[in-house]
Motif scaffolding. Structure first.
Motif, short mmCIF file in Angstrom:
data_model
loop_
_atom_site.label_atom_id
_atom_site.label_comp_id
_atom_site.label_asym_id
_atom_site.label_seq_id
_atom_site.Cartn_x
_atom_site.Cartn_y
_atom_site.Cartn_z
N GLY A 50 5.88 13.21 -6.05
CA GLY A 50 7.34 12.74 -5.95
C GLY A 50 7.48 11.18 -6.12
O GLY A 50 6.51 10.66 -6.80
N TYR A 51 8.37 10.53 -5.57
CA TYR A 51 8.82 9.38 -5.82
C TYR A 51 7.78 8.45 -4.92
O TYR A 51 7.55 8.77 -3.77
CB TYR A 51 10.06 9.06 -5.10
CG TYR A 51 11.21 9.64 -6.19
CD1 TYR A 51 10.91 9.62 -7.45
CD2 TYR A 51 12.13 10.45 -5.65
CE1 TYR A 51 12.25 10.27 -8.29
CE2 TYR A 51 13.13 11.12 -6.25
CZ TYR A 51 13.16 10.96 -7.64
OH TYR A 51 13.89 11.34 -8.65
N ILE A 52 7.38 7.50 -5.17
CA ILE A 52 6.21 6.59 -4.59
C ILE A 52 6.90 5.23 -4.13
O ILE A 52 7.55 4.55 -4.94
CB ILE A 52 4.97 6.38 -5.39
CG1 ILE A 52 4.44 7.66 -5.64
CG2 ILE A 52 3.91 5.54 -4.62
CD1 ILE A 52 3.98 8.52 -4.78
N ARG A 53 6.56 4.61 -3.00
CA ARG A 53 6.83 3.30 -2.49
C ARG A 53 5.41 2.63 -2.35
O ARG A 53 4.57 3.21 -1.94
CB ARG A 53 7.56 3.26 -1.14
CG ARG A 53 7.64 1.94 -0.37
CD ARG A 53 7.99 2.06 0.79
NE ARG A 53 9.40 2.61 1.11
CZ ARG A 53 10.62 2.11 1.11
NH1 ARG A 53 10.67 0.75 1.29
NH2 ARG A 53 11.53 2.63 1.12
N VAL A 54 5.47 1.21 -2.99
CA VAL A 54 4.34 0.42 -2.95
C VAL A 54 4.63 -0.84 -2.16
O VAL A 54 5.61 -1.56 -2.82
CB VAL A 54 3.76 0.27 -4.18
CG1 VAL A 54 2.46 -0.49 -3.88
CG2 VAL A 54 3.18 1.80 -4.78
N ASN A 55 3.80 -1.35 -1.10
CA ASN A 55 4.30 -2.59 -0.43
C ASN A 55 2.83 -3.30 -0.82
O ASN A 55 1.86 -2.87 -0.38
CB ASN A 55 4.68 -2.50 0.98
CG ASN A 55 5.99 -1.93 1.20
OD1 ASN A 55 6.80 -2.25 0.43
ND2 ASN A 55 5.92 -0.70 1.88
N ILE A 56 2.99 -4.52 -1.22
CA ILE A 56 1.54 -5.19 -1.54
C ILE A 56 1.94 -6.77 -0.80
O ILE A 56 2.81 -7.52 -0.88
CB ILE A 56 1.58 -5.51 -2.93
CG1 ILE A 56 1.31 -4.20 -3.61
CG2 ILE A 56 0.34 -6.34 -3.29
CD1 ILE A 56 1.46 -4.18 -5.14
N LYS A 57 0.72 -7.22 -0.06
CA LYS A 57 0.72 -8.31 0.73
C LYS A 57 -0.48 -9.00 -0.08
O LYS A 57 -1.73 -8.76 0.56
CB LYS A 57 0.95 -8.44 2.05
CG LYS A 57 2.21 -8.02 2.80
CD LYS A 57 2.37 -8.17 4.12
CE LYS A 57 3.36 -7.78 4.53
NZ LYS A 57 4.74 -8.03 4.29
#
Length: 132
Positions: A50-57
């Motif tokens: 499905g749809y993916i969210r990626v958060n990068i710090k």
């Protein structure tokens, strides 16, 4: 799924070309993308549908030459690391490293949030989740 990549954030290197016109990814970029995949697997990450969210710090090491005044501003979040590599290249390296591992294809990624920050120890914290 949240996981950590130790060390200074790295960006996606520009492709290299041979004299006969073949294109390849630089060795340092391949190694970094492999490290990203290994860290995701070590954190027991699954391949998501499905749809993916990626958060990068991306956390960069505070320079030793930083004054006490500027260190206070860094700790307050006023000063950010406006240094190389660019955040878009860091994001590209992370997404390519996770391709086929955290998701079947990076076309599934519909939301990306990237931020450059300072820390005493450099690293990258990545969160991969379903996009709701």
């Amino acid at each position: 799924m949240i996981f950590k990549i130790e060390g200074q954030p790295q960006g996606k290197g520009r492709p290299k070309f041979t004299r006969d016109g073949h294109c390849f990814t630089p060795k340092a970029t391949r190694e970094y993308e492999n490290l990203i995949a290994e860290e995701y697997k070590a954190a027991k990450g699954e391949t998501l549908d499905g749809y993916i969210r990626v958060n990068i710090k991306a956390y960069y090491k505070i320079p030793k030459s930083t004054t006490k005044i500027n260190r206070g501003k860094i700790e307050a979040g006023i000063i950010k690391p406006a240094v190389k590599p660019d955040i878009d290249n860091v994001v590209k390296a992370i997404l390519d490293g996770l391709n086929g591992i955290a998701y079947h294809d990076d076309s599934q990624v519909v939301y990306v949030d990237g931020e450059k920050l300072y820390a005493d120890e450099p690293c990258v914290i990545v969160e991969v989740s379903h996009y709701e």
